[in-house]
Design a protein around this motif. Structure first.
Motif, PDB file in Angstrom:
ATOM      1  N   LEU A  47      47.496  32.679  57.536  1.00 26.82           N
ATOM      2  CA  LEU A  47      47.820  31.279  57.707  1.00 26.82           C
ATOM      3  C   LEU A  47      46.767  30.450  57.207  1.00 26.82           C
ATOM      4  N   ASP A  48      45.375  31.134  57.489  1.00 23.29           N
ATOM      5  CA  ASP A  48      44.306  30.589  56.622  1.00 23.29           C
ATOM      6  C   ASP A  48      44.431  30.453  55.327  1.00 23.29           C
ATOM      7  N   ALA A  49      44.909  31.725  54.567  1.00 18.11           N
ATOM      8  CA  ALA A  49      44.874  31.899  53.319  1.00 18.11           C
ATOM      9  C   ALA A  49      46.070  30.828  52.677  1.00 18.11           C
ATOM     10  N   LEU A  50      47.118  30.436  53.590  1.00 14.05           N
ATOM     11  CA  LEU A  50      47.913  29.593  52.852  1.00 14.05           C
ATOM     12  C   LEU A  50      47.311  27.991  53.255  1.00 14.05           C
ATOM     13  N   GLN A  51      46.662  27.853  53.918  1.00 13.12           N
ATOM     14  CA  GLN A  51      45.858  26.401  54.042  1.00 13.12           C
ATOM     15  C   GLN A  51      44.926  26.445  52.999  1.00 13.12           C
ATOM     16  N   VAL A  52      44.155  27.487  52.590  1.00 17.35           N
ATOM     17  CA  VAL A  52      43.133  27.373  51.681  1.00 17.35           C
ATOM     18  C   VAL A  52      43.812  27.421  50.125  1.00 17.35           C
ATOM     19  N   SER A  53      44.856  28.006  50.172  1.00 15.87           N
ATOM     20  CA  SER A  53      45.733  27.863  48.898  1.00 15.87           C
ATOM     21  C   SER A  53      46.158  26.613  48.612  1.00 15.87           C
ATOM     22  N   LEU A  54      46.716  25.873  49.601  1.00 14.88           N
ATOM     23  CA  LEU A  54      47.151  24.384  49.496  1.00 14.88           C
ATOM     24  C   LEU A  54      46.127  23.404  49.113  1.00 14.88           C
ATOM     25  N   ALA A  55      44.896  23.758  49.782  1.00 17.15           N
ATOM     26  CA  ALA A  55      43.717  22.783  49.620  1.00 17.15           C
ATOM     27  C   ALA A  55      43.241  23.036  48.112  1.00 17.15           C
ATOM     28  N   ILE A  64      48.226  29.289  43.498  1.00 16.31           N
ATOM     29  CA  ILE A  64      48.007  31.066  43.764  1.00 16.31           C
ATOM     30  C   ILE A  64      49.711  31.232  44.093  1.00 16.31           C
ATOM     31  N   GLU A  65      50.224  32.109  43.214  1.00 13.44           N
ATOM     32  CA  GLU A  65      51.475  32.613  43.336  1.00 13.44           C
ATOM     33  C   GLU A  65      51.619  33.947  44.068  1.00 13.44           C
ATOM     34  N   GLY A  66      52.291  34.112  44.993  1.00  9.46           N
ATOM     35  CA  GLY A  66      52.298  35.229  45.668  1.00  9.46           C
ATOM     36  C   GLY A  66      51.272  35.924  46.672  1.00  9.46           C
ATOM     37  N   ALA A  67      51.541  36.663  47.903  1.00  7.04           N
ATOM     38  CA  ALA A  67      50.648  37.154  48.653  1.00  7.04           C
ATOM     39  C   ALA A  67      49.621  38.138  48.053  1.00  7.04           C
ATOM     40  N   LYS A  68      50.126  38.999  46.975  1.00  4.86           N
ATOM     41  CA  LYS A  68      49.274  40.121  46.500  1.00  4.86           C
ATOM     42  C   LYS A  68      48.222  39.324  45.470  1.00  4.86           C
ATOM     43  N   ASP A  69      48.599  38.248  44.528  1.00  2.02           N
ATOM     44  CA  ASP A  69      47.703  37.536  44.000  1.00  2.02           C
ATOM     45  C   ASP A  69      46.733  36.867  44.636  1.00  2.02           C
ATOM     46  N   GLY A  70      47.568  36.074  45.833  1.00  2.00           N
ATOM     47  CA  GLY A  70      46.672  35.529  46.853  1.00  2.00           C
ATOM     48  C   GLY A  70      45.355  36.167  47.492  1.00  2.00           C
ATOM     49  N   ARG A  71      45.764  37.437  47.822  1.00  2.00           N
ATOM     50  CA  ARG A  71      44.638  38.357  48.580  1.00  2.00           C
ATOM     51  C   ARG A  71      43.569  38.685  47.408  1.00  2.00           C
ATOM     52  N   ARG A  72      44.032  38.722  46.088  1.00  2.00           N
ATOM     53  CA  ARG A  72      42.851  39.091  44.999  1.00  2.00           C
ATOM     54  C   ARG A  72      42.250  37.977  44.961  1.00  2.00           C
ATOM     55  N   ILE A  73      42.781  36.847  44.480  1.00  2.59           N
ATOM     56  CA  ILE A  73      41.918  35.630  44.447  1.00  2.59           C
ATOM     57  C   ILE A  73      41.221  35.102  45.523  1.00  2.59           C
ATOM     58  N   LEU A  74      41.639  35.120  46.746  1.00  4.47           N
ATOM     59  CA  LEU A  74      41.215  34.542  47.819  1.00  4.47           C
ATOM     60  C   LEU A  74      39.990  35.764  48.094  1.00  4.47           C
ATOM     61  N   ASN A  75      39.587  36.744  47.836  1.00  3.70           N
ATOM     62  CA  ASN A  75      38.808  37.784  48.461  1.00  3.70           C
ATOM     63  C   ASN A  75      37.387  37.412  48.395  1.00  3.70           C
ATOM     64  N   SER A  76      36.859  36.664  47.974  1.00  4.41           N
ATOM     65  CA  SER A  76      35.646  36.132  47.858  1.00  4.41           C
ATOM     66  C   SER A  76      35.260  34.725  47.094  1.00  4.41           C
ATOM     67  N   ILE A  77      34.146  34.004  47.386  1.00  4.69           N
ATOM     68  CA  ILE A  77      34.088  32.820  46.739  1.00  4.69           C
ATOM     69  C   ILE A  77      33.704  33.001  45.338  1.00  4.69           C
ATOM     70  N   ASP A  78      33.181  34.190  45.038  1.00  4.33           N
ATOM     71  CA  ASP A  78      33.129  34.418  43.392  1.00  4.33           C
ATOM     72  C   ASP A  78      34.491  34.481  42.801  1.00  4.33           C
ATOM     73  N   SER A  79      35.382  35.326  43.506  1.00  5.27           N
ATOM     74  CA  SER A  79      36.953  35.273  43.097  1.00  5.27           C
ATOM     75  C   SER A  79      37.602  34.001  43.051  1.00  5.27           C
ATOM     76  N   ILE A  80      37.395  33.095  44.064  1.00  8.41           N
ATOM     77  CA  ILE A  80      37.850  31.809  43.986  1.00  8.41           C
ATOM     78  C   ILE A  80      37.597  30.945  42.782  1.00  8.41           C
ATOM     79  N   ALA A  81      36.012  31.115  42.682  1.00 16.56           N
ATOM     80  CA  ALA A  81      35.509  30.159  41.637  1.00 16.56           C
ATOM     81  C   ALA A  81      35.935  30.794  40.418  1.00 16.56           C
ATOM     82  N   ALA A  82      36.114  31.928  39.956  1.00 16.43           N
ATOM     83  CA  ALA A  82      36.346  32.470  38.556  1.00 16.43           C
ATOM     84  C   ALA A  82      38.001  32.154  38.427  1.00 16.43           C
TER      85      ALA A  82
END
Length: 88
Positions: A47-55, A64-82
């Motif tokens: 649920l947090d991941a969904l909210q962060v993705s929307l924000a 961010i498309e799909g749960a697998k990509d979401g997990r990889r992208i939302l892994n850390s602040i570094d990965s989100i920024a990249a």
């Protein structure tokens, strides 16, 4: 916006969207710290991941498309920024 400013903004967004203001100070989050799982102080859930993705979509225009990509992208602040840098 430089990398430091982006990461600060992401930490603030993360704490706000995951409703962790009372638990964690955004300034204490390390850029490489995991955001999910047992090792994480933040312990984001789906649920947090969904909210962060929307924000992220609202604030930065990135999708961010799909749960697998979401997990990889939302892994850390570094990965989100990249991801944001790559797609903006």
């Amino acid at each position: 916006m430089d990398d430091t400013q982006l990461k600060q903004a992401l930490k603030q967004l993360l704490i706000r969207e995951c409703d962790k203001q009372d638990d964690i100070d955004w300034q204490s989050i390390d850029d490489a710290e995991p955001l999910f799982g047992q090792q994480s102080r933040i312990q984001m859930d789906s649920l947090d991941a969904l909210q962060v993705s929307l924000a992220l979509q609202q604030h930065y225009g990135v999708r961010i498309e799909g749960a697998k990509d979401g997990r990889r992208i939302l892994n850390s602040i570094d990965s989100i920024a990249a991801f944001i840098r790559q797609h903006s």
